[in-house]
Design a protein around this motif. Structure first.
Motif, PDB file in Angstrom:
ATOM      1  N   GLN A   1      77.662 102.601 -13.704  1.00 39.65           N
ATOM      2  CA  GLN A   1      77.378 101.594 -14.434  1.00 39.65           C
ATOM      3  C   GLN A   1      77.681 100.061 -14.116  1.00 39.65           C
ATOM      4  O   GLN A   1      78.714  99.562 -14.868  1.00 39.65           O
ATOM      5  CB  GLN A   1      77.682 101.979 -16.155  1.00 39.65           C
ATOM      6  CG  GLN A   1      77.038 101.047 -17.143  1.00 39.65           C
ATOM      7  CD  GLN A   1      77.422 101.371 -18.677  1.00 39.65           C
ATOM      8  OE1 GLN A   1      78.519 102.037 -18.671  1.00 39.65           O
ATOM      9  NE2 GLN A   1      76.857 100.664 -19.494  1.00 39.65           N
ATOM     10  N   ASN A   2      77.171  99.790 -13.255  1.00 38.35           N
ATOM     11  CA  ASN A   2      77.893  98.202 -12.512  1.00 38.35           C
ATOM     12  C   ASN A   2      76.642  97.254 -13.141  1.00 38.35           C
ATOM     13  O   ASN A   2      76.792  96.235 -12.586  1.00 38.35           O
ATOM     14  CB  ASN A   2      77.645  98.518 -11.048  1.00 38.35           C
ATOM     15  CG  ASN A   2      76.462  98.866 -10.399  1.00 38.35           C
ATOM     16  OD1 ASN A   2      75.418  98.827 -11.074  1.00 38.35           O
ATOM     17  ND2 ASN A   2      76.288  98.755  -9.081  1.00 38.35           N
ATOM     18  N   GLY A   3      76.039  97.614 -14.031  1.00 39.04           N
ATOM     19  CA  GLY A   3      75.046  96.516 -14.470  1.00 39.04           C
ATOM     20  C   GLY A   3      74.088  96.024 -13.621  1.00 39.04           C
ATOM     21  O   GLY A   3      72.992  95.456 -14.080  1.00 39.04           O
ATOM     22  N   GLN A   4      73.643  97.064 -12.523  1.00 38.69           N
ATOM     23  CA  GLN A   4      72.546  96.571 -11.735  1.00 38.69           C
ATOM     24  C   GLN A   4      71.365  97.358 -12.127  1.00 38.69           C
ATOM     25  O   GLN A   4      71.634  98.608 -12.299  1.00 38.69           O
ATOM     26  CB  GLN A   4      72.986  96.803 -10.226  1.00 38.69           C
ATOM     27  CG  GLN A   4      73.741  95.636  -9.842  1.00 38.69           C
ATOM     28  CD  GLN A   4      74.563  95.737  -8.436  1.00 38.69           C
ATOM     29  OE1 GLN A   4      73.715  96.619  -7.745  1.00 38.69           O
ATOM     30  NE2 GLN A   4      75.238  95.188  -7.874  1.00 38.69           N
ATOM     31  N   VAL A   5      70.170  97.032 -12.285  1.00 41.98           N
ATOM     32  CA  VAL A   5      68.953  97.701 -12.584  1.00 41.98           C
ATOM     33  C   VAL A   5      68.801  98.754 -11.814  1.00 41.98           C
ATOM     34  O   VAL A   5      68.231  99.923 -12.171  1.00 41.98           O
ATOM     35  CB  VAL A   5      67.848  96.914 -12.859  1.00 41.98           C
ATOM     36  CG1 VAL A   5      66.787  97.787 -13.919  1.00 41.98           C
ATOM     37  CG2 VAL A   5      68.499  95.645 -13.923  1.00 41.98           C
ATOM     38  N   GLN A   6      68.708  98.463 -10.447  1.00 42.02           N
ATOM     39  CA  GLN A   6      68.279  99.335  -9.315  1.00 42.02           C
ATOM     40  C   GLN A   6      68.916 100.764  -9.328  1.00 42.02           C
ATOM     41  O   GLN A   6      68.924 101.745  -8.931  1.00 42.02           O
ATOM     42  CB  GLN A   6      68.464  98.583  -8.059  1.00 42.02           C
ATOM     43  CG  GLN A   6      67.221  97.645  -8.144  1.00 42.02           C
ATOM     44  CD  GLN A   6      67.156  96.913  -6.845  1.00 42.02           C
ATOM     45  OE1 GLN A   6      68.181  96.523  -6.162  1.00 42.02           O
ATOM     46  NE2 GLN A   6      66.012  96.750  -6.220  1.00 42.02           N
ATOM     47  N   MET A   7      70.548 100.374  -9.728  1.00 41.67           N
ATOM     48  CA  MET A   7      71.467 101.697  -9.775  1.00 41.67           C
ATOM     49  C   MET A   7      70.951 102.509 -10.642  1.00 41.67           C
ATOM     50  O   MET A   7      70.657 103.846 -10.587  1.00 41.67           O
ATOM     51  CB  MET A   7      72.757 101.189  -9.876  1.00 41.67           C
ATOM     52  CG  MET A   7      73.937 102.339  -9.764  1.00 41.67           C
ATOM     53  SD  MET A   7      73.591 103.463  -8.304  1.00 41.67           S
ATOM     54  CE  MET A   7      75.156 103.341  -7.612  1.00 41.67           C
ATOM     55  N   TYR A   8      70.760 101.914 -11.693  1.00 41.70           N
ATOM     56  CA  TYR A   8      70.064 102.719 -13.035  1.00 41.70           C
ATOM     57  C   TYR A   8      68.789 103.607 -12.663  1.00 41.70           C
ATOM     58  O   TYR A   8      68.648 104.690 -12.932  1.00 41.70           O
ATOM     59  CB  TYR A   8      69.992 101.921 -14.316  1.00 41.70           C
ATOM     60  CG  TYR A   8      71.437 101.326 -14.949  1.00 41.70           C
ATOM     61  CD1 TYR A   8      72.493 101.418 -14.053  1.00 41.70           C
ATOM     62  CD2 TYR A   8      71.278 100.146 -15.791  1.00 41.70           C
ATOM     63  CE1 TYR A   8      73.421 100.773 -14.794  1.00 41.70           C
ATOM     64  CE2 TYR A   8      72.100  99.462 -16.216  1.00 41.70           C
ATOM     65  CZ  TYR A   8      73.404  99.741 -15.762  1.00 41.70           C
ATOM     66  OH  TYR A   8      74.530  99.139 -16.224  1.00 41.70           O
ATOM     67  N   GLY A   9      67.983 102.673 -11.920  1.00 42.48           N
ATOM     68  CA  GLY A   9      66.647 103.298 -11.685  1.00 42.48           C
ATOM     69  C   GLY A   9      66.934 104.323 -10.636  1.00 42.48           C
ATOM     70  O   GLY A   9      66.330 105.468 -10.686  1.00 42.48           O
ATOM     71  N   THR A  10      67.877 104.086  -9.586  1.00 42.47           N
ATOM     72  CA  THR A  10      68.113 105.133  -8.695  1.00 42.47           C
ATOM     73  C   THR A  10      68.623 106.466  -9.391  1.00 42.47           C
ATOM     74  O   THR A  10      68.049 107.729  -9.126  1.00 42.47           O
ATOM     75  CB  THR A  10      69.153 104.727  -7.721  1.00 42.47           C
ATOM     76  OG1 THR A  10      68.679 103.663  -7.216  1.00 42.47           O
ATOM     77  CG2 THR A  10      69.329 105.735  -6.617  1.00 42.47           C
TER      78      THR A  10
ATOM     79  N   ILE B   1      65.786 108.218 -10.867  1.00 38.23           N
ATOM     80  CA  ILE B   1      64.707 108.616 -10.245  1.00 38.23           C
ATOM     81  C   ILE B   1      65.411 110.197  -9.663  1.00 38.23           C
ATOM     82  O   ILE B   1      64.827 111.460  -9.486  1.00 38.23           O
ATOM     83  CB  ILE B   1      64.466 107.896  -9.085  1.00 38.23           C
ATOM     84  CG1 ILE B   1      63.517 106.922  -9.633  1.00 38.23           C
ATOM     85  CG2 ILE B   1      63.859 108.583  -7.847  1.00 38.23           C
ATOM     86  CD1 ILE B   1      62.149 107.521 -10.224  1.00 38.23           C
ATOM     87  N   VAL B   2      66.709 110.008  -9.050  1.00 36.10           N
ATOM     88  CA  VAL B   2      67.519 111.318  -8.675  1.00 36.10           C
ATOM     89  C   VAL B   2      67.360 112.416  -9.878  1.00 36.10           C
ATOM     90  O   VAL B   2      67.020 113.670  -9.414  1.00 36.10           O
ATOM     91  CB  VAL B   2      68.813 111.015  -8.106  1.00 36.10           C
ATOM     92  CG1 VAL B   2      69.416 112.322  -7.748  1.00 36.10           C
ATOM     93  CG2 VAL B   2      68.643 110.100  -7.056  1.00 36.10           C
TER      94      VAL B   2
END
Lengths: 169, 618, 103
Positions: B589-598, B601-602
């Motif tokens: 939970q580092n605040g980056q949308v793309q991490m959440y998206g990844t 998706i996984v």
């Protein structure tokens, strides 16, 4: 009908090629231009699917409006930046793995999917058919869409103007 | 009156509840509440006894629980033994209630003391009218609780705390035996009712093995409660409680519960020769064992405590020798004279503020009432002719002789000699001679303490006449409708022997401690080993400390390690795993949308793959 | 003999995957937005393909793709407005430098 096949293959190749170029190019502007190819060839695919009106809309909105807005957006911000991918290699690998797995499963699902029934007459007076359906059966969604567009318009204006006001005060 | 005998235990219970609620406001007036209510119980119990003298046994039972086709009942029963016990318990309880008003005067927790006394009296009275084993067991445990609370009454004293714990744990060991025995009997008979058990016994429905086994297991419970060897060690320690408590619980009533239980289940014991032998031998051994320890103790209450253990052993010996009447008779007389002795001892302690008999002496002139009353009690317990103890002890000796236990008979005679000796040793040390320490403010106790002692003193003399060699009123009444001996017929020289033996004991004590014709350290200087062994109570406590307590400590240490390393280890690793997952989660939970998206998706890919593999049906 | 339905679907799937991968890995917010547009396009291809070859073929699929295009246009407008506001405030359009969600 080998002509149809040929057209499909050429268009699909251009579209996918545009996408892959988008992923691999370095400059942001180049990426957007690569995607224009994709959008235009998708319009060609629509024609193959006897959706001439949608194809026209696709060319107008995607290849025209959206691409141009995006280019404006790039120019208004720091467009000299390159569009290098971000994040750790692990995350990239994870994203790739997830996407590929998803794609693979979906491919297994649709590989043999063929309903065999083919609609006829879609290409005859296509625009008229769409118009009749839109203003009779789907008139309420159509009106709601206009409201949505209005809201988006006002919202975009407010968002983009907000800071100016604050600076002015 | 007998139909409402169940009211008798309720009065002390009311006293308990009332004093719990308003005791703080009543302060020392709580004594009147307790006295009044136990007095009502006493009157009622006397009425019941009077009625039962002519009327048949009355029994009432109500269904409590129905489990399958087993019915558990509660109720009450008034038979001869129960009626007698009701009177003995309520009488001693009432007298102790009265006595404690003077003895406990000025104690901060005065109302609490009376509340506990009420609870105990309720439990004890409930115990003696129970018509079935289950109810008996419940009151049995309640009695234990009352005893625990009262021993630990001075809970700020370390010894009292330890003694209370010890009493509770030691009696519990016995209670486990009782419980198992009860369950065995229940499995065999299908009922806890005494009547049903006796009926099954008569019809021969129970195998001999089960009879012997359950009888001995129930006897283990009695051993714990009545302080028989080897579970006797708690009783002398229980003297840490206030002296009225010692008189009521640890002399007259609760410790007699074991004897009462064996007497109630007497048909069960009668049916098994082995069980009878066990009871007789444990009783006989305890009698002489405790008496020998009593010879050398220097704490006035401890001497009395060992004498109690010894006398309880006598009762067991009597019951084990088929002396049903003898055991109960001695139980009754002992309740009176031992309560008297304890109350008198309490009076002495009250006056001189010490329990060490070496520091007393010369109190005969200073305590005009206590000293003669103590003498009466001593004469009674020593079996001096025409006192109550004389008749009951005689009855026991006759029972042992006629039943053919010659060895036990000799043991009992020797124990009688010991008893006479150490009781008079106590008497001479405390009351005769000159004061060994300068205690100036020795004064007689207030009348409220003396009066109960006078009542008990009278009873200690006359209660023996209900069952004499010339007329067995008590025995005939108790054994009505049974084939037990109302009176043991034996050669008349036994009575003479008993008299001579007790007189010898008294004379020896007089020679050593009264006239001081024989040096006091005559025995201890010649047989220092024997003296030390006796002084240290045969090292039983030390033996338990070395074996049972070590083993327990080792086991608990083992479990502590298991707990610390295994259980706690599992708990800790769980916590660590949770924390680790949390740390990974917080890094995601580092605040980056793309991490959440990844992540999304996984997760979606995993789900989709699972669905594809399983065909959508998990 | 026309092009089978599955060919169109596989084509759309590939486009969708390209768009998804780009949206998850590209650093420039504009490109991320445009990748999302690509995914929407893939969906539109599916809708139109089903309108011709579906179980119930008809004009409805095309209509739906029209609605989708409209919504996508609105989304791009708002998205870009947010982007410009963000750029004014933070002087960046790199998506990995925007992590206010953490706080």
């Amino acid at each position: 009908m080998s002509g149809q096949y040929l057209a499909f293959f050429v268009l699909a190749l251009i579209a996918l090629g545009g996408g892959i170029f988008m992923l691999n190019l370095n400059k942001v502007v180049h990426m957007v231009v690569a995607l224009v190819f994709t959008f235009v060839s998708i319009a060609g695919i629509y024609v193959l699917l006897s959706a001439e009106f949608v194809a026209a809309v696709q060319v107008l909105i995607y290849s025209g409006a959206i691409t141009i807005i995006m280019l404006f957006g790039i120019m208004l911000t720091r467009h000299q930046d390159d569009g290098q991918s971000t994040g750790s290699p692990l995350r990239k690998a994870l994203a790739l793995l997830g996407t590929v797995a998803f794609g693979a499963v979906m491919y297994i699902g649709i590989r043999t999917l063929d309903f065999g029934t083919e609609a006829v007459g879609l290409h005859e007076n296509n625009t008229e058919q769409i118009g009749i359906a839109l203003y009779s059966k789907y008139v309420i969604p159509f009106e709601l869409t206009s409201v949505l567009l209005l809201v988006a318009l006002i919202g975009a204006v407010i968002l983009a103007k907000k800071d100016d006001k604050e600076e002015g005060e | 009156m007998m139909e409402n005998a169940w009211l008798i235990p309720l009065f002390p219970f009311v006293s308990f509840v009332v004093l719990l609620v308003v005791g703080k406001q009543l302060k020392e007036r709580s004594a009147y509440v307790g006295m009044l209510l136990t007095f009502i119980s006493l009157i009622y119990a006397l009425g019941v006894l009077y009625e039962r003298w002519t009327a048949p046994t009355y029994k009432q039972a109500y269904t409590w629980l129905t489990i399958g086709n087993v019915q558990l009942t509660v109720g009450f029963e008034v038979n001869a033994l129960n009626a007698l016990m009701l009177v003995v318990v309520s009488l001693v309880s009432f007298l102790v209630h009265t006595y404690a008003k003077g003895y406990m005067h000025g104690d901060e927790r005065f109302p609490v003391f009376y509340a506990y006394l009420g609870l105990f009296t309720f439990a004890m009275l409930g115990l003696v009218i129970s018509p079935n084993l289950l109810q008996t067991y419940m009151f049995w445990e309640l009695v234990g609780l009352g005893s625990f609370l009262l021993i630990g009454f001075y809970f700020y004293k370390e010894e009292a705390k330890a003694a209370a714990k010890k009493a509770f744990i030691m009696t519990r060991i016995g209670d486990v035996g009782l419980l198992i025995g009860m369950i065995l009997l229940f499995l065999e008979v299908g009922s806890f009712e005494y009547e049903a058990i006796f009926a099954a016994l008569q019809n021969g429905n129970i195998s001999t093995t089960i009879i012997t086994l359950s009888a001995i297991l129930i006897f283990v419970g009695a051993v714990g409660k009545s302080g028989q060897f080897p579970l006797h060690t708690w009783l002398p320690d229980a003297m840490e409680g206030p002296t009225p408590v010692s008189a009521l619980i640890h002399a007259a009533t609760m410790v007699a519960a074991g004897v009462y239980l064996v007497a109630t289940l007497f048909p069960l014991y009668e049916a098994s020769e082995t069980a009878m032998m066990t009871v007789a031998y444990v009783g006989g051994f305890t009698a002489i064992f405790a008496a020998s320890i009593g010879l050398v103790q220097t704490d006035i209450k401890r001497v009395l405590a060992y004498s109690t253990v010894s006398q309880l052993g006598y009762m067991m010996l009597a019951l084990g020798s088929a002396g049903y009447v003898a055991g109960i008779f001695h139980l009754m007389t002992h309740a009176f004279f031992k309560a008297l002795l304890f109350l008198a001892a309490g009076s002495v302690i009250h006056a001189v503020h010490t329990q060490n008999i070496e520091q007393m002496g010369g109190l005969w002139k200073k305590m005009k009432w206590t000293a003669p009353l103590f003498l009466i009690g001593t004469l009674a317990i020593s079996g001096f002719p025409l006192f109550s103890g004389f008749f009951s002890k005689d009855e026991i000796l006759l029972a042992a002789w006629t039943h053919g236990h010659v060895g036990l008979f000799i043991v009992a005679v020797i124990a009688a000699f010991f008893t006479a000796f150490y009781m008079f040793r106590l008497f001479f040390l405390v009351f005769a001679g000159e004061a060994r320490t300068n205690v100036h403010d020795v004064h007689e106790s207030p009348m409220v303490m003396v009066l109960p002692m006078i009542v008990l003193g009278v009873l200690a003399v006359v209660s023996g006449y209900v069952q004499t060699p010339w007329g067995a009123f008590l025995g005939e009444w108790l054994t009505e409708g049974t084939n037990w001996h109302a009176h043991a017929e034996g050669p008349s020289w036994i009575m003479i022997v008993a008299t001579i033996v007790s007189l010898c004991g008294i004379a020896l004590a007089w020679l050593i401690y009264g006239k001081q014709a024989i040096a006091r350290d005559w025995l201890s200087s010649r047989f220092p080993m024997t003296y030390n062994v006796l002084m240290n109570k045969y090292y039983v406590d030390e033996f338990y400390g070395l074996t049972v307590m070590r083993a327990t400590a080792f086991i608990s240490l083992l479990f502590e390690y298991i707990d610390r390393f295994l259980v706690e280890g599992i708990a800790r690793s769980l916590a660590a795993a949770t924390r680790g997952i949390g740390r990974i989660g917080s890094r995601l939970q580092n605040g980056q949308v793309q991490m959440y998206g990844t992540v999304t998706i996984v997760a979606l890919a995993i789900l989709v793959v699972i669905f594809a593999v399983t065909g959508g049906y998990l | 003999m026309s092009v089978p339905l599955s060919a169109y679907l596989v084509f759309a799937l590939l486009l969708f995957c390209i768009g998804l991968y780009g949206a998850l890995t590209k650093r420039n917010t504009v490109i991320v937005l445009i990748c999302i547009e690509l995914m929407l396009n893939a969906v539109n291809v599916n809708l139109v393909a089903f309108s011709k070859y579906g179980v119930n073929p008809g004009i409805t699929g095309q209509l739906f793709s029209l609605f989708t295009i409209t919504v996508a246009a609105a989304e791009v407008a708002v998205g870009l407005a947010i982007l410009i506001a963000l750029y004014r405030n933070r002087k960046t359009i790199h998506i990995d430098e925007v992590d206010t969600m953490k706080r």
